[in-house]
Design a protein around this motif. Structure first.
Motif, PDB file in Angstrom:
ATOM      1  N   LYS A  56       0.872  -1.184   0.000  1.00  0.00           N
ATOM      2  CA  LYS A  56       0.000   0.000   0.000  1.00  0.00           C
ATOM      3  C   LYS A  56       0.907   1.231   0.000  1.00  0.00           C
ATOM      4  CE  LYS A  56      -4.312   1.608   0.808  1.00  0.00           C
ATOM      5  NZ  LYS A  56      -5.118   1.672  -0.417  1.00  0.00           N
ATOM      6  N   PHE A  57       0.743   2.063  -1.009  1.00  0.00           N
ATOM      7  CA  PHE A  57       1.496   3.321  -1.032  1.00  0.00           C
ATOM      8  C   PHE A  57       0.823   4.329  -0.099  1.00  0.00           C
ATOM      9  CE2 PHE A  57       2.627   1.776  -5.347  1.00  0.00           C
ATOM     10  CZ  PHE A  57       4.000   1.831  -5.223  1.00  0.00           C
ATOM     11  N   ASP A  58       1.641   5.080   0.655  1.00  0.00           N
ATOM     12  CA  ASP A  58       1.018   6.167   1.419  1.00  0.00           C
ATOM     13  C   ASP A  58       0.932   7.422   0.529  1.00  0.00           C
ATOM     14  OD1 ASP A  58       3.593   7.022   1.297  1.00  0.00           O
ATOM     15  OD2 ASP A  58       3.945   7.041   3.467  1.00  0.00           O
ATOM     16  N   MET A  59       0.234   8.440   1.035  1.00  0.00           N
ATOM     17  CA  MET A  59      -0.016   9.612   0.193  1.00  0.00           C
ATOM     18  C   MET A  59       1.285  10.305  -0.200  1.00  0.00           C
ATOM     19  SD  MET A  59      -2.964   9.916  -0.883  1.00  0.00           S
ATOM     20  CE  MET A  59      -2.993  11.548  -1.576  1.00  0.00           C
ATOM     21  N   LYS A  60       2.260  10.244   0.696  1.00  0.00           N
ATOM     22  CA  LYS A  60       3.534  10.876   0.371  1.00  0.00           C
ATOM     23  C   LYS A  60       4.103  10.268  -0.910  1.00  0.00           C
ATOM     24  CE  LYS A  60       8.244  11.571   1.931  1.00  0.00           C
ATOM     25  NZ  LYS A  60       9.244  11.326   2.964  1.00  0.00           N
ATOM     26  N   VAL A  62       2.465   8.619  -3.230  1.00  0.00           N
ATOM     27  CA  VAL A  62       1.580   8.875  -4.371  1.00  0.00           C
ATOM     28  C   VAL A  62       1.865  10.263  -4.964  1.00  0.00           C
ATOM     29  CG1 VAL A  62      -0.815   9.212  -5.094  1.00  0.00           C
ATOM     30  CG2 VAL A  62      -0.239   7.388  -3.492  1.00  0.00           C
TER      31      VAL A  62
ATOM     32  N   ARG C 160       1.780  14.615   5.665  1.00  0.00           N
ATOM     33  CA  ARG C 160       2.180  13.501   4.810  1.00  0.00           C
ATOM     34  C   ARG C 160       3.676  13.213   4.881  1.00  0.00           C
ATOM     35  NH1 ARG C 160      -1.122  15.126  -0.705  1.00  0.00           N
ATOM     36  NH2 ARG C 160      -3.174  14.384  -0.032  1.00  0.00           N
ATOM     37  N   GLY C 161       4.401  14.127   5.485  1.00  0.00           N
ATOM     38  CA  GLY C 161       5.838  13.937   5.571  1.00  0.00           C
ATOM     39  C   GLY C 161       6.578  14.399   4.329  1.00  0.00           C
ATOM     40  N   ILE C 162       5.911  15.161   3.499  1.00  0.00           N
ATOM     41  CA  ILE C 162       6.561  15.642   2.279  1.00  0.00           C
ATOM     42  C   ILE C 162       7.479  16.817   2.589  1.00  0.00           C
ATOM     43  CG2 ILE C 162       6.121  16.819   0.084  1.00  0.00           C
ATOM     44  CD1 ILE C 162       3.681  14.974  -0.209  1.00  0.00           C
ATOM     45  N   TYR C 315      -6.490  13.021  -5.474  1.00  0.00           N
ATOM     46  CA  TYR C 315      -5.800  11.823  -4.975  1.00  0.00           C
ATOM     47  C   TYR C 315      -6.407  11.299  -3.681  1.00  0.00           C
ATOM     48  CZ  TYR C 315      -2.069  12.232  -8.508  1.00  0.00           C
ATOM     49  OH  TYR C 315      -1.366  12.279  -9.668  1.00  0.00           O
ATOM     50  N   ARG C 319      -8.124   7.702  -3.321  1.00  0.00           N
ATOM     51  CA  ARG C 319      -7.442   6.713  -2.479  1.00  0.00           C
ATOM     52  C   ARG C 319      -8.189   6.479  -1.169  1.00  0.00           C
ATOM     53  NH1 ARG C 319      -3.427   3.847  -4.117  1.00  0.00           N
ATOM     54  NH2 ARG C 319      -2.353   4.017  -2.102  1.00  0.00           N
TER      55      ARG C 319
END
Lengths: 79, 329, 522
Positions: A56-60, A62, C160-162, C315, C319
């Motif tokens: 499962k990919f997390d949103m980061k 994606v 999100r940790g971005i 997204y 998701r």
């Protein structure tokens, strides 16, 4: 799973999603390189990859993944 | 040459070319209203004018300096612009004094019937845009306009750039009149007789008008210049005669003359039926009567030299000749 | 302070000079001061909303990061770690939700409250319930739609940790308030903007000239093109029922050019001004009218808004748990093919409804958004059909003619959408569309469209210049470099012609009533 294997399987997923058998992806393939890789296809692609590798990919991942190499990194980590 | 110096030179050259083009464009694009009448003032040899008339279109239409010279030898100029109110006249006076040392100033007081510093932006542009670049111009802009509209007077291209599609020959070749600041017209609008009121019938002056009137009188006093107050015939503005009558008090206070030809038009045989260009302004016929009277009055009451025959003023004779060949009334 | 005012030119000149006089380490402080001066000069009251949004998102981000740091999971077993991670994620989610909701609540109250209660009361009226709602009289703080998106994007990125949380409140305040972008974007991302914004850039001559050139072109687009065409557009729109089909179609095309020149002109001024100081903002346009399809148009038009909706709405919706549940449900009942389509349609409609709404609290904006939603959904669903058609008739897609037709088709669809966008209400929009497609309406009318021949000629030439520059933009060739490579006389001639066409042909000053940028109201 080594990286070559990941890429081999990714190739199949890409070919399937984009309906194009000639696609071969590499570390730095980006959305700009593949015709039709827009935000809609991105989601379809992500789901297909998730199904293939059972992850499962997390949103980061994606949102922030810049190329197929990034995608492979996540797969390597998760699987 | 090092690169820094090269860049500084380049930037400076760019700015210089810009300024040249900008001022050229500004001149070409601006509205030339009355420029032909006002700008020749700056061509008058320095310190040669003895009498200067300051004011609005009223004085511009009713006083012909060429006639004053021809008949009385008075070297004068009408330094005026349309709908110029007293606050504007104050700066017009200051501007005149930068170039000339007149013996006498005649102030048109028709503006006393307004309480504001200017009438409309269009008219204010006529005055300000025809002024030379000087501190006086910027003082005037600072004082007469509010902060929101000063830009369009400092850079009048802001207002006039949209004239690009109506440019004509006049915009490129300056045409100068030789009327010494007056507007000569032979049109005629028959008007009803002027209203008659008594000089006791008066209304207090507006504070703004009074303030600037006093400033003008005091400025002339300071410089030892004679002042006379003057109001030309204008049938349309007779409702405001009581307000003009208040000027008498000021004139008395300073012991100066005030001539209101709206009150005394009979004395000069002024005929409203034939002597008006329009209900506000004299035509040539009326102007000749007004001018003749003023010349006579000035000659009789002030010591203004007769410049006819003076070598220094021989250019007036040739100008008069040209004037006569151009204007017939 | 409007960008196209003498005040702004004085402001930007002073700001740039002082920027380079400041010690490099503190140049960002100067930017913060001038940004707040710029913003508050519009109205002091607006500042309250700005500071509120800044403070809420700043604290939320720092709190989330501190929670993550505090959670020491190294000593725990794998299972416990997973649990701890989950708990942490839950708490972070609560914080980010709180910050985002709070910001959108403010935006909603100010921008959409009246619209909502009026619609509710109208709806209640249908059911026989009469009530007169209490309306708010709050004025819309300038730029609130833009900065609300920017700050919520930031907290979500931190969640999100971005990107990491900015720990210096004032640095963060600059990110929110940076003056070239606060009014109309581009909507910045912290991860891209922070570096270039806080770094003390050195003065570079080339960069300065390039920045000034870009600003000049922005003024050209806004004053010469947009504001000139606006005169015709306003005239025709106000009296649409007295114009024929030709004028109405022309007005739509003019509006398409106007809004582009207006918005892209603003961007060129904002990006040019930033470039002088070495700051790089995101590009917001990439010659959008050369797009061959509507989805492509939206990837090249207002790019930062589109990508915001993609990353923070599309997204997440696609998701989300309920979306995949719905997908699974449809998959089981109707098959795989349909399931993907249904979820996509829902997510797209969501995005385009809100895109429309973002532009204004009014039905005509929402219809405009939904119009695009439908177009994009159709183009996705019909793509296979269309591909079949192309193959069957063996049409060569690489031919210029094919591409031109595609571009024209896209432009026409976009123009049609603008009728909803520009109109003040649905009656007007449908009135105009009705007239354009009605056979009984006259072809043209004797009434003038507010521009004389001379003005139209200037507009035509200016638009030709815009098209040429857009060809360069589409090819990603910098036209400024192409000009810079020319000999000095030619180069300067170009600069002076540009400069003086703005001064002379620009629509500004008391001769014209002054106009604000279209995107100011959003």
């Amino acid at each position: 799973m080594d990286r070559n294997e990941i890429f081999e399987r990714l190739n199949d997923v890409f070919a399937d999603v984009f309906d194009d058998d000639t696609i071969t992806v590499s570390e730095d393939t980006t959305a700009a390189d593949i015709d039709g890789w827009d935000s809609l296809m991105h989601i379809t692609l992500i789901s297909a990859v998730e199904d293939e590798f059972d992850i499962k990919f997390d949103m980061k991942s994606v949102v922030a993944m810049k190329n197929v190499g990034d995608m492979a990194d996540v797969i390597e980590q998760e699987a | 040459m090092n690169i820094k110096l090269q860049r500084i030179i380049k930037a400076a050259a760019f700015m210089l070319i810009f300024c040249l083009l900008f001022s050229g464009a500004t001149y070409i694009l601006r509205n030339k209203n009355e420029a032909n009448i006002v700008l020749p003032f700056y061509d008058e040899p320095k310190n040669t004018l003895d009498v200067i008339f300051i004011g609005s279109s009223h004085v511009m239409c009713s006083v012909y300096p060429m006639e004053l010279y021809d008949r009385y030898g008075i070297a004068s100029y009408v330094f005026a612009s349309s709908a110029q109110l007293l606050p504007q006249s104050y700066y017009q006076l200051k501007e005149a004094l930068r170039y000339q040392t007149p013996k006498m100033i005649v102030l048109d007081v028709s503006g006393v019937i307004y309480d504001t510093k200017i009438s409309t932006a269009e008219y204010a542009h006529v005055q300000i845009d025809n002024m030379s670049f000087s501190p006086v111009k910027y003082q005037a802009i600072w004082d007469l306009f509010d902060s929101g509209s000063r830009t369009e007077y400092i850079f009048n291209i802001v207002r006039f750039h949209s004239r690009w599609k109506e440019l004509g020959k006049n915009d490129f070749l300056p045409i100068k009149s030789i009327t010494k600041g007056s507007y000569v017209s032979t049109d005629c609008t028959p008007c009803s007789p002027n209203r008659e009121i008594s000089t006791d019938d008066k209304t207090a002056m507006y504070p703004t008008a009074e303030k600037y009137l006093r400033m003008m009188i005091e400025l002339c006093r300071e410089k030892g210049i004679e002042v006379m107050l003057f109001n030309a015939p204008a049938v349309e503005e007779h409702e405001s005669l009581p307000r003009c009558n208040a000027v008498n008090d000021i004139a008395q206070e300073y012991s100066i003359n005030y001539i209101d030809l709206n009150m005394r038009y009979r004395e000069i045989n002024f005929d409203p039926a034939t002597d008006y260009r329009d209900p506000w302004h004299c035509n040539a016929k009326g102007a000749l009567k007004v001018t003749a009277f003023l010349g006579y009055f000035i000659k009789a009451n002030y010591s203004i030299p007769d410049r006819r025959g003076d070598d220094k003023y021989s250019f007036w004779d040739s100008q008069l000749k040209e004037y006569r060949s151009q204007y017939e009334y | 302070m409007v960008f196209t005012s003498l005040k702004f030119i004085l402001f930007i000149t002073a700001t740039v000079i002082i920027y380079f006089l400041f010690p490099k380490k503190y140049r960002w402080v100067w930017l913060l001061l001038s940004s707040y001066f710029f913003y508050l000069s519009a109205s002091i009251k607006y500042g309250v909303f700005l500071v509120f949004s800044t403070a809420v998102t700043f604290s939320a981000a720092v709190l989330m990061e501190k929670l993550t740091e505090k959670a020491d999971i190294s000593s725990l077993s794998k299972e416990e770690r997973k649990q701890a991670k989950k708990r942490l994620q839950k708490r972070k989610k609560l914080i980010v939700a709180f910050a985002v909701i709070l910001n959108f609540a403010v935006l909603f109250l100010i921008k959409y409250y009246n619209f909502t209660v009026l619609n509710i009361s109208a709806l209640a009226g249908v059911f026989g319930i009469e009530f007169s709602p209490v309306l708010s009289s709050l004025l819309l703080p300038v730029g609130i739609s833009f900065y609300t998106f920017q700050v919520t994007g930031y907290v979500i990125d931190v969640y999100r940790g971005i990107s990491g949380a900015e720990r210096n409140f004032f640095k963060y305040a600059l990110f929110v308030s940076y003056f070239p972008q606060i009014m109309q974007g581009p909507i910045g991302r912290f991860s891209q903007l922070s570096e270039t914004l806080y770094y003390g850039h050195a003065f570079e001559y080339e960069r300065m000239t390039r920045g000034i050139q870009r600003m000049m072109f922005g003024f050209f687009e806004k004053l010469v093109i947009a504001d000139r065409l606006a005169i015709a557009v306003d005239t025709v729109w106000a009296q649409y029922s007295s114009y024929g089909r030709i004028e109405l179609i022309l007005a739509c095309i003019f509006y398409a050019i106007q809004i582009y020149a207006d918005f892209a002109g603003y961007m060129d001024i904002a990006l040019g001004a930033s470039e002088i100081m070495g700051i790089r903002l995101s590009e917001n346009f990439k010659a959008p009218y050369f797009s061959a399809s509507v989805p492509e148009f939206w990837r090249r038009w207002h790019i930062t808004l589109g990508s915001w909706f993609r990353d923070y709405l599309f997204y997440p919706v696609m998701r989300s748990g309920w979306c995949s549940k719905l997908g699974k449900f449809i998959k089981e009942k109707f098959g795989k093919k349909l399931s993907g389509k249904v979820t996509t349609v829902i997510a797209l409609m969501c995005v385009w409804f809100f895109t429309g709404m973002w532009h204004g609290a009014s039905w005509h904006y929402i219809i405009w958004g939904v119009y695009y939603g439908i177009l994009i959904i159709l183009s996705t669903l019909l793509a296979p059909v269309f591909d079949g058609f192309v193959q069957k008739h063996s049409i060569d897609r690489s031919k210029p003619l094919y591409k031109s037709v595609q571009i024209l088709k896209t432009f026409a669809l976009v123009c049609l959408g603008y009728i909803f966008f520009r109109s003040t209400g649905m009656t007007q929009a449908f009135g105009i569309i009705g007239r354009i497609f009605s056979v009984s309406a006259p072809l043209n009318s004797p009434a003038g469209i507010g521009l004389d021949k001379a003005d139209l000629l200037v507009a035509l030439i200016a638009v030709a210049v815009l098209i040429i520059t857009d060809i360069y933009r589409a090819k990603e060739v910098d036209i400024r470099e192409a000009v810079a490579a020319k000999p000095l006389v030619l180069r300067w001639a170009v600069y002076f012609i540009l400069l003086f066409s703005v001064i002379i042909f620009g629509v500004y000053g008391p001769g014209y009533s002054s106009s604000s940028f279209i995107y100011f109201q959003f």
